[in-house]
Design an enzyme around this catalytic site. Sequence first.
Site, short mmCIF file in Angstrom:
data_model
loop_
_atom_site.label_atom_id
_atom_site.label_comp_id
_atom_site.label_asym_id
_atom_site.label_seq_id
_atom_site.Cartn_x
_atom_site.Cartn_y
_atom_site.Cartn_z
N LYS A 1 41.14 39.74 48.41
CA LYS A 1 42.28 39.36 48.04
C LYS A 1 42.77 39.54 49.52
O LYS A 1 43.31 38.15 50.61
CB LYS A 1 43.22 39.94 47.28
CG LYS A 1 43.15 39.94 45.65
CD LYS A 1 44.35 39.69 45.08
CE LYS A 1 44.17 38.85 43.47
NZ LYS A 1 45.03 39.74 42.95
N LYS B 1 40.02 29.11 37.19
CA LYS B 1 40.36 29.96 36.36
C LYS B 1 42.46 29.69 36.17
O LYS B 1 42.73 29.13 37.71
CB LYS B 1 39.72 31.23 36.04
CG LYS B 1 41.31 31.89 35.63
CD LYS B 1 40.93 33.72 35.48
CE LYS B 1 42.15 33.72 36.67
NZ LYS B 1 43.51 34.00 36.21
N LYS C 1 48.44 33.00 37.01
CA LYS C 1 50.01 32.33 36.99
C LYS C 1 50.32 32.14 38.94
O LYS C 1 51.32 32.15 39.07
CB LYS C 1 50.41 33.72 36.53
CG LYS C 1 50.23 34.73 36.75
CD LYS C 1 50.94 36.24 36.40
CE LYS C 1 50.05 37.45 36.12
NZ LYS C 1 49.59 38.23 36.88
P1 ATP Z 1 47.39 36.38 39.37
O1 ATP Z 1 47.25 34.60 39.98
O2 ATP Z 1 48.40 36.87 39.49
O3 ATP Z 1 45.84 37.12 39.71
P2 ATP Z 1 46.60 35.80 36.54
O4 ATP Z 1 47.12 34.80 35.42
O5 ATP Z 1 45.11 35.88 36.93
O6 ATP Z 1 47.06 35.84 37.51
P3 ATP Z 1 46.64 38.60 35.54
O7 ATP Z 1 47.22 39.43 35.61
O8 ATP Z 1 44.87 38.76 36.25
O9 ATP Z 1 46.97 37.07 35.46
O10 ATP Z 1 45.86 39.17 34.42
C1 ATP Z 1 46.11 39.12 32.99
C2 ATP Z 1 45.33 38.81 31.86
O11 ATP Z 1 45.35 37.59 31.60
C3 ATP Z 1 44.07 39.53 31.77
O12 ATP Z 1 43.82 40.69 31.01
C4 ATP Z 1 43.44 38.11 31.98
O13 ATP Z 1 42.23 39.07 31.71
C5 ATP Z 1 44.03 37.22 31.22
N1 ATP Z 1 44.16 35.46 31.96
C6 ATP Z 1 44.62 35.48 32.84
N2 ATP Z 1 44.08 34.01 33.39
C7 ATP Z 1 43.16 33.86 32.15
C8 ATP Z 1 43.08 32.81 32.12
N3 ATP Z 1 43.22 31.73 32.80
N4 ATP Z 1 42.36 32.44 30.86
C9 ATP Z 1 41.87 33.54 30.15
N5 ATP Z 1 42.95 34.83 30.36
C10 ATP Z 1 43.32 34.67 31.75
MG MG Z 2 44.47 37.56 38.10
#
Ligand code: ATP
Ligand code: MG
Length: 412
Positions: free
Chosen positions: A178, A268, A271
Site C-alpha cells: 500500500k 479482485k 470496496k
Molecule cells: P479494501 O479495498 O478496503 O481492501 P476489500 O473489498 O478488499 O476492501 P477487505 O476489507 O480487504 O475488503 O476484506 C474483507 C473481507 O472480504 C476479507 O475476508 C476478504 O477476504 C473478503 N473479500 C474482499 N474482497 C473479496 C472478493 N472480491 N471476493 C471474495 N471475498 C472478498
Molecule cells: Mg482488501
Amino acid sequence: MSVDYFNLPPISHSPYGESNHTIVPLLPTIYPFDYAHGLRHLLPTIYHLLPSNAIISSIMTKPVILTGIRANNDLTIGNYFGAILPIIDMAKKHSGDYQINMFIPDLHSFTTPIDHTKLYEQTINNAKLFVAAGLPIDNQNIFMYRQSFIPAHSELTIILDSFTGFGEMSRMIQFKDKSNSVGADRTSLGLFNYPVLMASDILLYNAKYVPVGDDQSQHLEFTRDIAQRMNSKFNELFVVPDSVKNQHEFFGKDQGLRIMDLINPIKKMSKSDDSGRGVIFLNDNPVIAAKKVMGATTDDKAKINFDRDNQPGISNLLEILSLLQGVTLQSVTDQFKGQTNYGDFKKVVAGEVEKFLTDFQKKLVEVDENTVITKLEQSERDLTPIANATLSRVQQAVGLRPNTGDITRSEG
Ligand code: ATP
Ligand code: MG
C-alpha cells in the site's frame, strides 16, 4: 479487514475462569462505561453479591473467536460472499462452544484516506448488513462492538508500539504494497502501525481463533510474536493466539473465493476501488448494478466456459451466478453449455444481481437500527471490563500503574 489472526498453553476455557487465579483490579474511573452494568443482564440475580472480578470471570467462560471487517467503504458482493456469509455461518456453528467477538474496526478505517462524513453511518450500516444477512444478534455468545468505543484498543496499541521494531513493521507486505503505491509522504503512520492495533484487538480479549486470509497471516504472526515477546519480558501477560496453521485447521483453509472486478476481471473486486464501475456494492441501486453487469468485460471467444486464465470475465460472471443461485459452478456452466451469445448470458446474471440486491436491500430496510445500536452498546459495556483487565495487567507490568501483586495473566 477480515482481521483474517496465537501457541502457548491452549485455552480450553476462560483465562478468567479459574478460581485460583488472580484478576487484577480494574481502573473503572478512567473509562467511560459503567463496566459492571453491561453484565447485569447476564447475572441478574447474583450481580449485587459478587465482587467485580467475579463478574468478569463469569463472562469469559468460553474461548474467544474474533473477527472484523474494516468499515472503510460500502461493502461489495465480494465481501458478502467471501466474508459476511462465512462469518455468519462460523458464528452460528461455534457460538455454543465459543464466545464470538465480531467487531467493527472503525479505527482501522482511515489508515488510508476515506470520506469521514460517511464513516459513522457506515459503521452502523455494516452492523446492519450483518443482521440483514442473517446474523442472530439475540445470541448472547455473539458480541458485536465498535473498536473505538472500547478505549483500551488505542491505549494498548500505544504501549505495544514501544516494543515493536521499526524494521519489523517495515517488512509487513500489506504495508509495503500500500505504501509503495502512494509513496512515503502520503503513507500514514496509521497504516504503518496497523498491525500493532490489530494485535491489540486480538490480545485484549485473549482470542484464540481469528480467521485469517493470506493477506492477514503475517499480521497474525506478528501478534503471536509481540505477545510472546511481552510474555517473556514481563511474565505471562497475554494469551497467544493459535498459529496460522491451526487457524486454517480450525476454520478450514480460506476456500479462495474471489469475485473479480467486472471491468478488470484479473483484479479482485474491492470496496475501496476508486471508480466503482466494476464493483457491485450492496447498496447499489439494483437497476444500476444490473447495468454494471451488462457492461462487464468479456472476451471474443463466444463460448460460455469456466476458464479463469483464458476467459476471466466470463468465468467471473459464472461464479457470481452460481453464488446468487446457490448452485454449483458446474451446474451453472452446464446451464449455458453450447451457448455463444454473451448478451443473453449477461442478462441472466444481471437479472439475478438485480433480484438479489432488491431482496437484500428490502431486508436491510427492515433491520431495526435501534436494536442494532442497543446490541453494539450492550456488547461494548460487556467487553470493556475484559479489555480493561488486560490493559491493566500491561499497565502494571510496564510500570504505568502500581503493581497490585500478581500481574500474571490467569490461565487455565
Ligand atoms: P479494501 O479495498 O478496503 O481492501 P476489500 O473489498 O478488499 O476492501 P477487505 O476489507 O480487504 O475488503 O476484506 C474483507 C473481507 O472480504 C476479507 O475476508 C476478504 O477476504 C473478503 N473479500 C474482499 N474482497 C473479496 C472478493 N472480491 N471476493 C471474495 N471475498 C472478498
Ligand atoms: Mg482488501
